[in-house]
Scaffold this active site. Sequence first.
Site, PDB file in Angstrom:
ATOM      1  N   CYS A 178       0.844  -1.196   0.000  1.00 45.01           N
ATOM      2  CA  CYS A 178       0.000   0.000   0.000  1.00 45.01           C
ATOM      3  C   CYS A 178       0.872   1.236   0.000  1.00 45.01           C
ATOM      4  O   CYS A 178       1.790   1.365   0.811  1.00 45.01           O
ATOM      5  CB  CYS A 178      -0.897  -0.014   1.238  1.00 45.01           C
ATOM      6  SG  CYS A 178      -1.766   1.538   1.540  1.00 45.01           S
TER       7      CYS A 178
ATOM      8  N   CYS B  95      -3.907   7.337  -1.281  1.00 50.09           N
ATOM      9  CA  CYS B  95      -5.255   7.330  -1.855  1.00 50.09           C
ATOM     10  C   CYS B  95      -6.288   7.901  -0.896  1.00 50.09           C
ATOM     11  O   CYS B  95      -7.242   8.556  -1.330  1.00 50.09           O
ATOM     12  CB  CYS B  95      -5.664   5.922  -2.239  1.00 50.09           C
ATOM     13  SG  CYS B  95      -4.523   5.161  -3.397  1.00 50.09           S
TER      14      CYS B  95
ATOM     15  N   THR C 211      -4.126   5.437   7.658  1.00 48.60           N
ATOM     16  CA  THR C 211      -3.081   4.999   6.744  1.00 48.60           C
ATOM     17  C   THR C 211      -2.158   6.155   6.423  1.00 48.60           C
ATOM     18  O   THR C 211      -2.595   7.177   5.896  1.00 48.60           O
ATOM     19  CB  THR C 211      -3.698   4.468   5.445  1.00 48.60           C
ATOM     20  OG1 THR C 211      -4.525   3.352   5.767  1.00 48.60           O
ATOM     21  CG2 THR C 211      -2.626   4.019   4.476  1.00 48.60           C
TER      22      THR C 211
ATOM     23  N   GLU D  82      -0.251   1.769   9.567  1.00 49.52           N
ATOM     24  CA  GLU D  82      -1.480   2.333  10.112  1.00 49.52           C
ATOM     25  C   GLU D  82      -1.283   2.771  11.561  1.00 49.52           C
ATOM     26  O   GLU D  82      -0.481   2.200  12.303  1.00 49.52           O
ATOM     27  CB  GLU D  82      -2.624   1.305  10.043  1.00 49.52           C
ATOM     28  CG  GLU D  82      -3.509   1.499   8.832  1.00 49.52           C
ATOM     29  CD  GLU D  82      -3.041   0.726   7.617  1.00 49.52           C
ATOM     30  OE1 GLU D  82      -2.226  -0.210   7.791  1.00 49.52           O
ATOM     31  OE2 GLU D  82      -3.474   1.046   6.487  1.00 49.52           O
TER      32      GLU D  82
ATOM     33  N   HIS E 114     -13.072   5.517  -3.136  1.00 45.23           N
ATOM     34  CA  HIS E 114     -12.054   4.689  -2.501  1.00 45.23           C
ATOM     35  C   HIS E 114     -12.246   3.208  -2.840  1.00 45.23           C
ATOM     36  O   HIS E 114     -11.265   2.471  -2.987  1.00 45.23           O
ATOM     37  CB  HIS E 114     -12.111   4.907  -0.986  1.00 45.23           C
ATOM     38  CG  HIS E 114     -10.812   4.620  -0.302  1.00 45.23           C
ATOM     39  ND1 HIS E 114      -9.608   5.129  -0.730  1.00 45.23           N
ATOM     40  CD2 HIS E 114     -10.509   3.852   0.779  1.00 45.23           C
ATOM     41  CE1 HIS E 114      -8.637   4.701   0.051  1.00 45.23           C
ATOM     42  NE2 HIS E 114      -9.155   3.909   0.973  1.00 45.23           N
TER      43      HIS E 114
ATOM     44  N   TYR F 202      -9.464   0.004  -5.124  1.00 48.02           N
ATOM     45  CA  TYR F 202      -8.920  -1.315  -4.786  1.00 48.02           C
ATOM     46  C   TYR F 202      -8.698  -2.213  -5.997  1.00 48.02           C
ATOM     47  O   TYR F 202      -7.881  -3.125  -5.965  1.00 48.02           O
ATOM     48  CB  TYR F 202      -9.830  -1.997  -3.753  1.00 48.02           C
ATOM     49  CG  TYR F 202      -9.536  -1.553  -2.339  1.00 48.02           C
ATOM     50  CD1 TYR F 202      -9.760  -0.239  -1.933  1.00 48.02           C
ATOM     51  CD2 TYR F 202      -8.999  -2.438  -1.403  1.00 48.02           C
ATOM     52  CE1 TYR F 202      -9.465   0.177  -0.637  1.00 48.02           C
ATOM     53  CE2 TYR F 202      -8.711  -2.036  -0.111  1.00 48.02           C
ATOM     54  CZ  TYR F 202      -8.942  -0.724   0.269  1.00 48.02           C
ATOM     55  OH  TYR F 202      -8.654  -0.322   1.542  1.00 48.02           O
TER      56      TYR F 202
ATOM     57  N   CYS G 113      -4.934  -0.765  -6.957  1.00 50.26           N
ATOM     58  CA  CYS G 113      -3.773  -1.028  -6.094  1.00 50.26           C
ATOM     59  C   CYS G 113      -3.633  -2.518  -5.783  1.00 50.26           C
ATOM     60  O   CYS G 113      -2.545  -3.074  -5.851  1.00 50.26           O
ATOM     61  CB  CYS G 113      -3.858  -0.205  -4.814  1.00 50.26           C
ATOM     62  SG  CYS G 113      -5.265  -0.569  -3.759  1.00 50.26           S
TER      63      CYS G 113
ATOM     64  N   GLU H 210      -6.673  -5.865   5.865  1.00 46.84           N
ATOM     65  CA  GLU H 210      -6.755  -4.547   5.226  1.00 46.84           C
ATOM     66  C   GLU H 210      -7.617  -4.632   3.970  1.00 46.84           C
ATOM     67  O   GLU H 210      -8.471  -3.771   3.721  1.00 46.84           O
ATOM     68  CB  GLU H 210      -5.339  -4.043   4.887  1.00 46.84           C
ATOM     69  CG  GLU H 210      -5.275  -2.551   4.605  1.00 46.84           C
ATOM     70  CD  GLU H 210      -5.756  -2.194   3.212  1.00 46.84           C
ATOM     71  OE1 GLU H 210      -6.347  -1.111   3.054  1.00 46.84           O
ATOM     72  OE2 GLU H 210      -5.559  -2.999   2.291  1.00 46.84           O
TER      73      GLU H 210
END
Lengths: 493, 493, 493, 493
Positions: free
Chosen positions: D101, D105, D192, D259, D294, D298, D301, D445
């Site tokens: 990650c 974002c 994050t 995180e 968001h 996914y 990424c 996650e």
Amino acid sequence: MTLKTPEQYVDSLRALKIRAYVNGAFVEGSVVDHPAVSPHVNTVAKTYELAHVPEHAELMTATSHLTGETIHRYTHIHQGPDDLVKKIQMLRLLGQVTGTCFQRCVGLDAMNATYAVSYEIDEAKGTDYHQRFLKYLEMVQREDLMVAGAMTDPKGHRAKKPGEQEDPDQYVHVVEQRPDGVVIRGAKLHNTGGINSHEILVLPGTAMQPGEEAYAIACAVPADAEGVIFVFGRQSNDTRKLEKGCDIGNTRFGVVGGEALIVFDDVFVPNDRVFLNGEIEHCGTLVNYFATWHRANYGGCKGGNADVLIGATALMTRILGTDKNTIVKDKLIEMVHLTETTYASAIGSSALGYQLPCGSWMVDPISANTVKQNITRNVYEIGRLSHDLAGGFIATLPGTDALDNPDIAHWVKKYYAANPDYDVEERIHVGRYIENATSVTTMVEAMHGAGSPQAQRIPMLAQANINAKIAMAKDVIHGKDDVPGLPLPMNDL
Amino acid sequence: MTLKTPEQYVDSLRALKIRAYVNGAFVEGSVVDHPAVSPHVNTVAKTYELAHVPEHAELMTATSHLTGETIHRYTHIHQGPDDLVKKIQMLRLLGQVTGTCFQRCVGLDAMNATYAVSYEIDEAKGTDYHQRFLKYLEMVQREDLMVAGAMTDPKGHRAKKPGEQEDPDQYVHVVEQRPDGVVIRGAKLHNTGGINSHEILVLPGTAMQPGEEAYAIACAVPADAEGVIFVFGRQSNDTRKLEKGCDIGNTRFGVVGGEALIVFDDVFVPNDRVFLNGEIEHCGTLVNYFATWHRANYGGCKGGNADVLIGATALMTRILGTDKNTIVKDKLIEMVHLTETTYASAIGSSALGYQLPCGSWMVDPISANTVKQNITRNVYEIGRLSHDLAGGFIATLPGTDALDNPDIAHWVKKYYAANPDYDVEERIHVGRYIENATSVTTMVEAMHGAGSPQAQRIPMLAQANINAKIAMAKDVIHGKDDVPGLPLPMNDL
Amino acid sequence: MTLKTPEQYVDSLRALKIRAYVNGAFVEGSVVDHPAVSPHVNTVAKTYELAHVPEHAELMTATSHLTGETIHRYTHIHQGPDDLVKKIQMLRLLGQVTGTCFQRCVGLDAMNATYAVSYEIDEAKGTDYHQRFLKYLEMVQREDLMVAGAMTDPKGHRAKKPGEQEDPDQYVHVVEQRPDGVVIRGAKLHNTGGINSHEILVLPGTAMQPGEEAYAIACAVPADAEGVIFVFGRQSNDTRKLEKGCDIGNTRFGVVGGEALIVFDDVFVPNDRVFLNGEIEHCGTLVNYFATWHRANYGGCKGGNADVLIGATALMTRILGTDKNTIVKDKLIEMVHLTETTYASAIGSSALGYQLPCGSWMVDPISANTVKQNITRNVYEIGRLSHDLAGGFIATLPGTDALDNPDIAHWVKKYYAANPDYDVEERIHVGRYIENATSVTTMVEAMHGAGSPQAQRIPMLAQANINAKIAMAKDVIHGKDDVPGLPLPMNDL
Amino acid sequence: MTLKTPEQYVDSLRALKIRAYVNGAFVEGSVVDHPAVSPHVNTVAKTYELAHVPEHAELMTATSHLTGETIHRYTHIHQGPDDLVKKIQMLRLLGQVTGTCFQRCVGLDAMNATYAVSYEIDEAKGTDYHQRFLKYLEMVQREDLMVAGAMTDPKGHRAKKPGEQEDPDQYVHVVEQRPDGVVIRGAKLHNTGGINSHEILVLPGTAMQPGEEAYAIACAVPADAEGVIFVFGRQSNDTRKLEKGCDIGNTRFGVVGGEALIVFDDVFVPNDRVFLNGEIEHCGTLVNYFATWHRANYGGCKGGNADVLIGATALMTRILGTDKNTIVKDKLIEMVHLTETTYASAIGSSALGYQLPCGSWMVDPISANTVKQNITRNVYEIGRLSHDLAGGFIATLPGTDALDNPDIAHWVKKYYAANPDYDVEERIHVGRYIENATSVTTMVEAMHGAGSPQAQRIPMLAQANINAKIAMAKDVIHGKDDVPGLPLPMNDL
């Protein structure tokens, strides 16, 4: 005589005056001879036939605990885990021989449930239902009768209980209590095999609440009793049964058990055939016992049916010439895997069975529920894989009437030829069997028979005993009972 | 005139002398008027109808890059990602309106593939195939013709290539090269919509090897050309189309596109209709281009069909009275989720399109393959969930002829009543539609149309560029190009 | 004395001089007292402890068929289906108590396999392996020893057989045949529990071909024999075991069984401990017997482990306050369903067991394979559902060292508080247990223990007897043995 | 200067006085130089680095609609579907380069959501939030700042709303309204990248009800503002980052984004950094906008991360020598298929984007939800398949400290050798990377990032417009608008 021959079964049906409507028309003569019904009769006849085959005697027959005589296992009260296991094995065998539903399980499970619950009511209330049922059962065993269980009420508006329906007849109920018996009204849906049975065993379809006493009724009705009317259901591709040629698929047998709507148009039932009458608090147990046995069954019968479908699919890959392909083999393995999973679980559910108060044996409930729950998925996935391997022609193949027209028969034969070791007719016939064995009627039966998917899931939560599992988790996570002297971190906490 | 009305489409079909056999018998008069064919004609008519509806004009029509005229999108060569996206949107719209296959996609993709490959052959070999095809295409656009692509050869023994078959006709091939054209022989299976098309565009069904030059043939044949014979396939519950009443399910339309075996019994094709002739090294590309476009389509059309099935299933839950249940809603959500996944992927595949040498646009190949691969799973799971929610009566419901018999009509109406806000006929009709929309014919088409599942997986491995991914992994695992001064562990290795 | 106490087990381990390396360093003193090993010792101690608990005696102990004495079931040769069923029940119990792998199954299955195959070799060849093994077994039973089976060779290049490897030591082999015994060289991977066992039972890891006689060796080696070296593997989050506080998760026990690489650096084995030596044709059977028993086990032990994980997850939903939600319950049900499916199948596999030539009992092979195959899927799906319900904090939670720092402890306690009925420490501790119970080490063990997924699928195809299924399909499709007089369509064909 | 170099990014972080606790201890000096944080800094540095690489400029940069300058795409407001598509492509690229990650974002989506909603509030209420935000945004773009979105409140008892919690601080809220700004209190979880960001953009975590006005607050806070405290979370195998050798797995980068719990201990925010303050009716929209963008991410990424995992797995099959196996290839294909499905859907969601009132562009909501929903399944299945192919040694491999001990290093190297073309260290290193990339932290996650699974399903039902689908179904089932003259059955009804 306690083991009918197939011919005796058919003849005894012809002797009944069953009132039935098929394709909208009243059936004159015997239902047995109606071409839409006879395949289902023939399937049941196999259950009678195999009881006479010595190599299958151990599975197909049992010793009556009432009389000590050899009886058909389909009239037997389970006397131990071994009986439960053999029942599943019998179902798989019959599934392999017929490739379809052989219809006698509902009655078997209904009889076992009535046997157990009539005992429990008598224990609780001092009634004599169990003695009545024993006499009835002895007759069924002695005459090797086919008994159809009738469970599912029409149910009307699904968000309302029996007593809340606009139409009070949406659940079978007693409309008149007489000194010598009861009069019942209502209907049962999805009735498997009733149209070619000797007897109908009517049970409540759900648990009942106070105020719903009239709906709490369990009783046996001859299939040709006054006021009993069958309206036969239709099945996917049913009219092909009336055609000639290999489009019929599974020629001699049905797709699933011939299901019907049974109407009870004010049917009188004498007292000796009444086994529960108003005891609302026992209805839930009765439904639950029935459903639990019935759910485990699906690992047997659908396992046998899947064997035939796997065989047909494997045969098709040989006809097409794809059978050596690694991925093709792996997909066959997956079909096998899904089949054996539910079968082994059904056997496990039987081996883990426990004894009921009446002395007979119940399968392990939570695993019975998993069996049926897996069926609602695995049967579809098996069908999907069969379609994958069988190929697209299942959807586009001309009918076999094309083979009767010399103008085009040679084209069809030429262009549907594949591996030359096999005839085109074989390809067509096997393809049509696969179509039938994966038809909507077949699939929906697997989905909803023995209760819709959610009906298995809800009891599973209670049966799982989540509190006990939480206690296990707490003990694993927080427990301190180590071996003294071992240097575990817990000592330092 | 470049946009036919539905009536003009039907009339233009009636003007053709198509040789077809349905249910084994030669169709006298026009195929259009045969009750087994007319539902499929009516479905296609919707594609013509909606092109005249202003609100749908953007999706249903396009501007010809040849003439600048407004044409039907079904005759258009894709000029950019926007065209590709709109095609998918058009397919979803048509799927929502018809609930079935509207048949014109195969021809569209076949035309686009021929356009692209004829250009590439000419570039490589100096031939004039592309010019020939442009003239043909201009006619198709001008007359708004329905063109059926004919792809799938019978294939005979699946483990053998075209040149190895016992019967050389298992793949369409040229049996005579003439100065003015070619004579072709063979057949195509699973032909969608050909029986109600104006034109058949014949393409090779697989890549070809040296020695298989005769099998390398792409050409256009009028649907009523001498020597073209259709043998219509049968579908699940096809004879219900000949019945009255709501058992028909989707009354006006077919279950899938009316598929047929097309026989090419030595059909002469003049040179101006021949677009590839012996160029074996281009056959693979032609098949690949066709299949890639076609696989992306399924996210559109099956999405639209799923919308109708979801709607029918949701309607059924209201009829039954289960629609407020949380788990019921969650299962509807899952049906939606599976539908939108394939639709969004098809849009994605379109948006990621790339330009071909000829100037037209191809969808992203690997995502087109995933679309179709997911269809072979999701359509089944959607069907399974529909069965779950619709209930067991789909498998056991009497036929609507019962409603014509006053002796039993009242029983059927009484005992299939559920939520009183809905008529029993509605329950039956919706139930039968669900049965049709999840029938074997429907499912198998979703499984094998645009290529069987493994046909998508094999190219995916090459398209995924595993070596590039290994390089990425090595770089992530072993790379050393950190930001100077940052205290990463790598510094110490 | 045939039932050791936990303390006796631990003391007896301390008496051994095991050569082991943990975290790269030689372990001075006893391995038992190494903090990375002691949790695994403690887990095994539970198997000894429960054998002394009267309520578990039926599952945990058995009667030796050699001596008639009460022995630990972990040293027992299965004498019937009842023994097989009880073994699965014992595994589920131990899985519930420990929440992890209790390590003694490999040895149990290895002993049963050696028992059976040594008998078969003697029958075939007149050797005396079985008598040797009986003496060894009697000692194991009498002293209640922990025996670790050592199966998996390093295998080197996977596409090459033992005799084709560049390094001949990639499979354990005999490097010297002496009059009084053999010298073996090589290594075994993934060895479960060997480091805290009394004995290592070395078996071949695969079937052997002619020319690979030296690789055909089965023998027993004391865990502290000269030349035996353990290199302990690491596990996900292994260093947390060395921390204090609730990040440890399952405090007293390991994540899975402490696995090690065992090196056999020219280890001498006297003849009375050699049970197969060069009989290549029996190696496949030995592996197959072992694997089949072992695969069924997973329905028991992983079932017990899943119970603990389900309990921890259900507890977490209470801590979070989500436990009343219908969808949350449905996901717990799914976890239960997946667990009970594999457990019931393992019971079924046991109940369908058959007797081997030596007199002991084997589980039903095809269903044993399905058990393990389902484990490789269901354990992952159970873990996925646990993550879904437990919430995202599992991935982002600060370590419990934060609770030791007064500057931030109050923040952590404040902002990780949920349902006020539960302490934050409870949330953390349960969360860390879930993390451990779904860690890569745990999952990979479930995937590959008892053989990688494909190892179950390949035998399944043979075990399914596809030819028999094809015969069933042909009979269903083409059979003509109807009941005389019934009007079946077949009569007309 | 609008594009920072990686070095400038790191230096600018060092200039901040971030208050952070890692492993329970306050970080003295810069967090950047803490070994637990630096891998995450290095990952973000890649986002800065690639913006300077010409071949990636189109994806990594954009033209500011505010200033017309070239800015980093991570500070850009989406100006059309093309921007949305490029964002997804940028994410896949970064996922491929880092295998983890890259953290920016959340801030990007939070800025876009604030941009849109501040406009809508101003339109509705005449406030000036949008102007405030434009100034803030211009600064972010000009200085190429890393902005961390802070969304998820601790939420306390999940069955209670913000205003019902025992502890009012379970959701961030305004504790003091001042003329020049607000004082906020509370915390955000799962943050994050905040610990290595310049700015924190605080948004409400849920829709708000009347009475919850104090919880309706959106504002920007410098990462080192007074009262902002980070408590860094731990990750699976986090302490391995402090080791040397290849057990670290992905050496330079983190497992997921680092995180942290962010505590807002009465933080003052001046008015020009406040973008929503009490407008409860806009909180739902703000959350919804954020989450929708968001969720689509996914597909990008995680697609890139999956590429690296697929590459590592494929590399492992070569190391083991299993790479030629057909089933192995088919499993790799499945990993690819699952990856491309979510990527293509994310692209599709972008291409179907629509314009918001403020002029910027939103992805298609229902497909964005399907992307994330599929991620919660596919990432697990990809991990499962990776474990299948990588082999059991992932669970049992000794640590690399064994390679530092000459007593055993040769054993480890000898017995973990496989295909001799590859070093043992490579096998170990790749294995450890696979362990990290499929660890619990990584999986959880993927499960809960951008909202837990049910958070995607609930809006999907509304977005699907079930009523419209029911209307479609009714029209298909009951519609009568046939082509005149066509003999459809409907005419007869």
